[in-house]
Design an enzyme around this catalytic site. Structure first.
Site, PDB file in Angstrom:
ATOM      1  CB  SER A   2      -0.971  -0.192   1.216  1.00 53.96           C
ATOM      2  OG  SER A   2      -1.711   1.359   1.505  1.00 53.96           O
TER       3      SER A   2
ATOM      4  CE1 TYR B 261      -4.475  -2.167   5.143  1.00 52.95           C
ATOM      5  CE2 TYR B 261      -3.451   0.090   4.509  1.00 52.95           C
ATOM      6  CZ  TYR B 261      -4.163  -1.145   4.192  1.00 52.95           C
ATOM      7  OH  TYR B 261      -4.224  -1.387   2.884  1.00 52.95           O
TER       8      TYR B 261
END
Length: 286
Positions: free
Chosen positions: A178, A191
């Protein structure tokens, strides 16, 4: 999609495609295959919706049979993905499994190999985030466990189980990381940490498996319109989702899938390993 504004909306995790406004574009009408993955078998985690569904569609239209995992509560989306894979003339193997359990990861690999005849491509796409609680003091053990087990533990467990099958090809591994690994948001503390770890793991595993001919790469998406967003973000953030990118908009799952196809292709990416390919709308990946 550049003119689309997302209305404020919210779902409970994991989120479903049909409740989203607008519904994401996974390439159902646009993706055209060119035979890049003929006779290959792919295992895609989190393949029921979002980027995972787009990858499953693209792989199938490139000639691969596709097994994919999903949570039991995502059955509606899983059925749609399986239909799209079969409509492309390929075998689909839906696997309702919670990858937070090591045994489920082992089962995903063993069933794919047994029922589809092997594994050539492992796509570690399944992920979990929660951006509604902003302070680390609000992070309970259940949230931390779910984030790390879904995003990182499962990825390692799946790679460990799949490598003996991938050696036979040799095959390849593609991890979904990401932009959060490079530009972490304070509301996604846990995350973002898992995604940074995935970057490191990708490069390190590529070095370890290079002598086996197994390529290991990752794709780093930016803000992509998937069920994970309304299921884990505050409604007011949805209205601005993706506006902070240089391109000024969120991406579509259909815009991410070609990166996975490129990295999976033994012809196009035969000398590509240990790299992270950004699909971020212009945000830097370095």
């Amino acid at each position: 999609m550049s003119d689309v504004e997302f209305p404020a909306q919210q779902q409970e995790p994991p989120g479903l495609t049909g409740a989203m406004r607008p519904e994401p574009d996974h390439g159902e009408q646009s993706y055209v295959g060119h035979g890049r993955l003929v006779d290959k078998v792919a295992l895609v985690t989190g393949g029921d919706s979002g980027i995972g569904r787009a990858v499953a569609i693209a792989f199938a239209r490139e000639g691969a049979d596709v097994a994919f995992t999903y949570l039991p509560e995502e059955q509606e989306d899983a059925d749609a993905t399986a239909t799209l894979v079969r409509d492309a003339g390929q075998k689909a193997l839906p696997l309702p499994l919670d990858l937070c359990e090591r045994s489920a990861c082992d089962e995903a690999v063993s069933r794919t190999a047994a029922e589809l005849g092997g594994i050539d491509i492992l796509v570690n796409n399944a992920g979990f985030q929660m951006a509604r609680d902003h302070s680390i003091e609000e992070y309970d053990d259940e949230r931390i466990d779910r984030t790390f087990k879904t995003n990182l533990y499962a990825l390692i467990w799946l790679c460990r189980a799949a490598v003996p099958h991938l050696r036979k090809g040799p095959g390849c591994i593609i991890n979904n990381t990401s932009i959060q690994a490079y530009e972490p948001s304070p509301s996604l503390l846990d995350y973002a940490a898992t995604k940074a770890a995935i970057n490191n793991f990708t490069v390190n595993l590529a070095a370890q498996l290079g002598s086996d001919g197994i390529r290991v790469n990752a794709v780093a998406p930016g803000p992509i319109w998937t069920p994970l967003q309304p299921a884990t973000q505050e409604p007011e953030k949805i209205e601005r989702f993706g506006a902070d990118t240089p391109l000024g908009r969120a991406g579509r799952p259909a815009e991410v899938a070609p990166a996975f196809v490129f990295l999976a292709s033994p012809a196009d990416a035969s000398y590509v390993s240990g790299t992270v390919l950004g699909v971020t709308g212009g945000k830097p990946v370095f």
